[in-house]
Design an enzyme around this catalytic site. Structure first.
Site, PDB file in Angstrom:
ATOM      1  N   LYS A   1       0.719  -1.309   0.009  1.00  0.00           N
ATOM      2  CA  LYS A   1       0.076  -0.021  -0.006  1.00  0.00           C
ATOM      3  C   LYS A   1       0.970   1.144   0.051  1.00  0.00           C
ATOM      4  CE  LYS A   1      -3.968  -2.100   2.122  1.00  0.00           C
ATOM      5  NZ  LYS A   1      -4.876  -2.194   3.190  1.00  0.00           N
TER       6      LYS A   1
ATOM      7  N   LYS B   1      -8.118 -11.608  -8.019  1.00  0.00           N
ATOM      8  CA  LYS B   1      -9.523 -12.096  -7.204  1.00  0.00           C
ATOM      9  C   LYS B   1     -10.495 -11.129  -7.458  1.00  0.00           C
ATOM     10  CE  LYS B   1      -8.614  -9.203  -2.864  1.00  0.00           C
ATOM     11  NZ  LYS B   1      -8.416  -9.350  -1.403  1.00  0.00           N
TER      12      LYS B   1
ATOM     13  N   LYS C   1     -14.251  -5.582  -4.903  1.00  0.00           N
ATOM     14  CA  LYS C   1     -15.223  -4.498  -5.086  1.00  0.00           C
ATOM     15  C   LYS C   1     -14.313  -2.988  -5.626  1.00  0.00           C
ATOM     16  CE  LYS C   1     -18.687  -4.215  -3.531  1.00  0.00           C
ATOM     17  NZ  LYS C   1     -20.113  -4.530  -3.879  1.00  0.00           N
TER      18      LYS C   1
END
Length: 359
Positions: free
Chosen positions: A143, A223, A226
């Site tokens: 991140k 994967k 959202k």
């Protein structure tokens, strides 16, 4: 004088070692406590259901009355959120969990921010955790590389996650493989607190689900998520039958018409078979054999799979929509659940304060 000092040190260590062994023995025989959390990021998708929610349904029956499920809204604000959207996402997630079968008579479902002891314990644990330890986490490295100016919250949220678990003295924590490093941090912090302050917390056991990750319908090497912009990459629990048919029809496969399971060479078709297996009692071989017996090509198989998904999720969708129309009931569920969670958490934090010297 020196002898006395070392004698006291020996006795202290000996007592702590024996106390740890005794506590570990007691925890091994006590009733298991299950804790898990989910961020309010909107309507869950098929991958969320298969990878997490279906597992919670099984666990709540096995450990009825000893399971807590938190909507972790404090974790969600590590990235920018619109106030009204976040409020609605919390309500929607509550409706979805209940609609899928989470039973408030078996599971305490609550909103994380309504139990203030989470942040208090997180602060105390952050005073134990070292910066190098938290910077070792792979997700932080990932991140950090994507965000120009990452926040302190993004760095330290695994400590809050540890507090979520430890606050209820949880012994069993169902997570995905991507969260195992964070659970190891929780175990480390439990050991550190017990060693430095006094034995209070059990070491949690990680529960990994048997089902692998469901992949994106548009990019079957990643994967289902959202965060992927293309909404055709996922099937949401509230998608209508017509929408499901369109999404499955447009799912990326390959130019081979025959159905076979080969994740390395045929990821698209294999992902569809994984979905089929996850939603039924069939094995991969049985799905492939059925397709062969019915002389299905990829197009016909997609039609059959769409019907399987619709049959599974239609009653869930109906219940979610019914619950969404009763916001007062959903808020009441969160209030009552948060009160129950607070009662447990308050007992823990009282002990923590005493062990640390704050009381």
């Amino acid at each position: 004088m020196i002898l006395k000092r070392y004698s006291r040190l020996f006795l202290k260590r000996h007592f702590r070692k024996n106390y740890c062994s005794q506590a570990a023995s007691e925890w091994a025989t006590c009733e298991p406590k299950v804790f898990s959390g989910i961020q309010p990021t909107g309507i869950p998708h098929l991958g969320n259901y298969v990878g997490a929610i279906s597992n919670w349904l099984m666990l709540q029956n096995r450990y009825s009355g000893s399971m807590l499920l938190s909507i972790v809204d404090l974790h969600s604000i590590t990235v920018p959120q619109q106030q009204q959207e976040l409020r609605q996402n919390i309500i929607d997630m509550t409706a979805c969990l209940l609609g899928c079968g989470i039973d408030t008579s078996k599971t305490i479902i609550f909103q994380q921010s309504m139990v203030p002891y989470h942040t208090e314990l997180a602060w105390i644990l952050s005073c134990i955790c070292t910066i190098p330890r938290i910077q070792k986490l792979a997700q932080w490295k990932e991140k950090q590389s994507k965000i120009k100016e990452p926040s302190v919250g993004l760095l330290t949220y695994p400590i809050l996650q540890a507090a979520d678990i430890m606050l209820y003295k949880s012994t069993l924590v169902p997570v995905g493989e991507d969260q195992t490093q964070h659970l190891e941090l929780t175990r480390d912090l439990s050991r550190s607190f017990n060693r430095l302050r006094g034995v209070l917390f059990p070491e949690c056991t990680i529960l990994l689900g048997d089902v692998g990750r469901i992949k994106s319908l548009r990019n079957p090497t990643s994967k289902m998520s959202k965060s992927e912009p293309n909404d055709k990459s996922r099937i949401d629990l509230t998608d209508s039958p017509d929408v499901i048919k369109v999404k499955v029809k447009k799912a990326v496969t390959d130019f081979i018409s025959q159905i076979s399971y080969d994740p390395d060479n045929r990821p698209g078709v294999s992902n569809l078979i994984d979905i089929h297996v996850a939603l039924t009692d069939l094995s991969h071989d049985e799905v492939v054999e059925e397709s062969f017996l019915q002389a299905e090509d990829t197009s016909l198989y997609k039609e059959r799979l769409a019907e399987v998904i619709i049959e599974k999720f239609s009653p869930i969708r109906k219940e979610i929509l019914r619950l969404q129309a009763d916001k007062g009931y959903l808020l009441d569920v969160l209030r009552k659940g948060s009160e129950k969670a607070s009662t447990i958490a308050e007992n823990t934090i009282k002990d923590v304060r005493q062990y640390v010297g704050l009381r």
